[in-house]
Design an enzyme around this catalytic site. Structure first.
Site, short mmCIF file in Angstrom:
data_model
loop_
_atom_site.label_atom_id
_atom_site.label_comp_id
_atom_site.label_asym_id
_atom_site.label_seq_id
_atom_site.Cartn_x
_atom_site.Cartn_y
_atom_site.Cartn_z
N TYR A 91 -12.84 11.40 13.85
CA TYR A 91 -12.06 12.11 14.86
C TYR A 91 -12.59 11.67 16.22
O TYR A 91 -13.13 10.58 16.35
CB TYR A 91 -12.22 13.63 14.58
N ARG A 144 0.74 9.34 24.22
CA ARG A 144 -0.38 9.90 25.00
C ARG A 144 -1.54 10.14 24.05
O ARG A 144 -1.85 11.28 23.70
CB ARG A 144 0.07 11.21 25.68
N LYS A 162 -6.39 13.38 11.63
CA LYS A 162 -6.15 14.83 11.59
C LYS A 162 -5.97 15.31 10.15
O LYS A 162 -6.48 16.36 9.77
CB LYS A 162 -4.88 15.17 12.39
N GLU A 234 1.69 15.69 17.55
CA GLU A 234 0.36 15.27 18.00
C GLU A 234 0.47 14.13 19.03
O GLU A 234 1.12 13.12 18.77
CB GLU A 234 -0.44 14.77 16.78
N ASP A 235 -0.14 14.33 20.18
CA ASP A 235 -0.27 13.29 21.21
C ASP A 235 1.07 12.72 21.68
O ASP A 235 1.21 11.50 21.88
CB ASP A 235 -1.20 12.17 20.72
N ASP A 257 -0.64 20.73 18.31
CA ASP A 257 -2.09 20.94 18.39
C ASP A 257 -2.61 20.78 19.81
O ASP A 257 -3.53 21.46 20.22
CB ASP A 257 -2.80 19.98 17.44
N ASP A 258 -1.99 19.88 20.59
CA ASP A 258 -2.44 19.65 21.96
C ASP A 258 -2.17 20.87 22.84
O ASP A 258 -2.94 21.18 23.74
CB ASP A 258 -1.75 18.42 22.56
N ASN A 399 -10.92 14.31 26.22
CA ASN A 399 -11.41 13.34 25.23
C ASN A 399 -10.89 11.95 25.59
O ASN A 399 -9.86 11.82 26.23
CB ASN A 399 -10.89 13.72 23.85
N ASN A 443 -13.72 22.01 19.88
CA ASN A 443 -13.04 21.00 19.08
C ASN A 443 -11.89 21.65 18.31
O ASN A 443 -12.09 22.64 17.61
CB ASN A 443 -14.06 20.40 18.10
#
Length: 543
Positions: A91, A144, A162, A234-235, A257-258, A399, A443
């Site tokens: 991760y 992203r 993930k 995600e992202d 999740d972001d 991160n 985290n």
């Protein structure tokens, strides 16, 4: 079940040298393996010894991915038993470098790639995946990736990473997890010029073409896997992340999740930190650097929890929270030029350009960084926070490590050991004037595996904000007095499966309370039930 040479090439069933003498005879393995028989513990010891020989984290990452493709159960046993050591490899921060170099290190496909070439036939493409009973899909479009920007098709490392944590930390079966990358092109010119780039070589599709592909994907997912499959975004870039979550949250079981996972884990850290600084949530004032999906998501969940605790309207509790973006403090006079997700945070105040001036003007007790820009919590900023607070709460969440707003050493040194600090990526303990400070890691891996497990064991059909609040409270409740003595506001990862089971139980309880559960009747002991549903990486005996 397959046998012989084919069995040794099947990662789901291969045990390598752990096949017993009887199994070697029964499954035509005699001669295909060296004569030694190792148990799983010895295999694990040997692999950890080998991994520690690598000086470069990316080489460890590649070795672990090779293991996952060779011996699935041993991979997860290794990850569960050595979670604190291996989490930064599978991760953040190492997964970021892996995504940057994914085209070069790509060996075997570990997920499903759905590009514009598949438009009109996504349902058939999903059927090409060998597993049918999918419970969780983690999907990215690679625009992203962490704080690294547009990595296009190479973002696949994120869904793969993930979902390995969904299994290791949350106990979901590997076969129930599906990593997906939506490839609509990339605006990263370096990748477009790279002869080894593995994705579509054109600029990103946007607008109607993009929306139609995502609509077809979401429709196909529900058709193939049913109402209860969890789709985790995600992202995605901010504009798409908020739009997709808003668009599909009423028709699908979706989670970003972001936005939501980050918010839940940060809220948990803040709740826990109150034990060290005193006061209730509503007694504190928050200042954010970064007003994207993470920053606004965290801010909204904190405001919701404050509203729940005080019974005050959400519009009132939002006024305790201030955000700074690239143009300065978000204030009412800027509202005409603000994106919709920033508008609720535009409060009455004169314009302020710099973060240091915002700290001095707002006088926050909590400073949160979600900017994706490193070194922005300067010595001056940390010293200003320390002059305003006996114990300033400083959370540098961006991160990977290179993008962190400040390091643990900087936070403790500049605050003269008074800061309560946590970061998004891991930092080593810091020795300041003879005292050792252990930085916490805010985290998402604390939250999303248990959160997803809770949704699945209850048969949830929709995600509600109250479930995120339940997850935050459940995590904060597991910080022990020993953790607080070290200045920690998160429990250690060594007990993560127990933590995930407790989070899953609280989330599932909320799903049942809200009438959104389809698995009936409700189990009497939800913690015990969550633990009983968890995947075990121990080898089975083959007859």
């Amino acid at each position: 079940m397959c046998s012989g040479y084919t069995l040794l090439r099947d990662p789901h069933h291969n045990k390598g040298l752990a096949f017993t003498e009887n199994e070697r005879d029964a499954h035509y393995l005699r001669g295909l393996l060296p004569p030694a028989v190792f148990n799983q513990e010895l295999q694990e010891k040997r692999l950890m010894h080998n991994l520690r020989q690598y000086d470069v984290p990316l080489h460890r990452y590649m070795a672990l991915m090779d293991l996952q493709e060779r011996n699935e159960k041993l991979f997860y046993k290794l990850l569960i038993d050595n979670v604190e050591e291996l989490l930064p490899i599978v991760y953040t921060p190492t997964v970021g470098e892996a995504c940057q170099k994914y085209g070069s290190i790509f060996k075997r496909p570990q997920g499903l790639y759905i590009s514009l070439k598949e438009k009109g036939k996504i349902s058939e493409v999903l059927k090409n995946w060998p597993e049918r009973n999918i419970q969780v899909i983690v999907v990215t479009d690679g625009e992203r990736i962490l704080g690294l920007g547009d990595l296009g098709c190479q973002g696949m490392g994120i869904p793969v990473g993930k979902l390995s944590l969904y299994t290791a930390l949350g106990g979901l079966r590997p076969s129930a997890c599906l990593p997906v990358t939506i490839d609509v092109g990339t605006n990263n010119q370096k990748l477009l010029n790279d002869e080894f780039y593995i994705g579509l070589k054109h600029k990103r599709a946007t607008g109607q073409e993009y929306a139609e592909l995502l609509e077809e994907f979401m429709t196909a997912v529900k058709q193939n896997y049913g109402e209860k499959v969890l789709v985790q975004f995600e992202d995605f870039a901010n504009h798409n992340a908020f739009e997709l979550l808003s668009k599909y949250s009423s028709s699908h079981l979706v989670f970003n999740d972001d936005i939501q996972g980050t918010a839940s884990v940060v809220l948990s850290g803040v709740i826990a930190a109150l034990k060290l600084v005193g006061g209730k949530l509503a007694d504190h004032k928050f200042l954010f650097l970064g007003a994207g999906e993470a920053g606004t998501g965290i801010a909204e969940l904190i405001a919701l929890e404050m509203s729940k605790q005080t019974k005050a309207p959400l519009e009132e509790t939002r006024k305790k929270i201030w955000l700074v973006d690239s143009k300065g403090l978000i204030v009412r006079s800027r509202i005409g030029s603000l994106q919709h997700f920033k508008q609720p945070w535009a409060h009455e105040h004169e314009p302020v350009k710099e973060l240091i001036d915002a700290v001095k003007a707002i006088k926050p007790t909590v400073l949160i960084g979600s900017s994706g820009v490193g070194k922005t919590f300067t010595k001056e900023v940390v010293e200003a926070m320390t002059s305003l607070n006996e114990k300033p709460i400083i959370l540098a969440l961006s991160n990977p490590t290179s993008q962190s707003e400040c390091t643990a050493e900087e936070a403790y040194t500049w605050s003269k050991g008074r800061a309560i600090f946590a970061s998004g990526s891991p930092f080593d303990p810091v020795n300041y004037e003879g005292e050792v400070f252990v930085p916490g890691q805010s985290n998402n891996a604390y939250i999303f595996p248990g959160f997803g497990l809770g949704l699945i064991i209850s048969g949830a059909i929709r995600v509600h904000d109250d479930m995120l609040l339940a997850a935050s409270e459940a995590l904060a409740a597991q910080v022990s007095e020993k953790n607080y003595e070290k200045g920690l506001i998160y429990p250690p990862f060594t007990n993560i499966r127990k933590i995930s089971a407790n989070i899953a139980a609280k989330v599932a309880a909320k799903v049942y309370d809200l009438g959104l559960a389809s698995h009936l009747p409700r189990p009497k002991d939800l913690v015990q039930y969550a633990e009983s549903c968890m995947y075990s990486p121990l080898y089975r005996k083959y007859r």
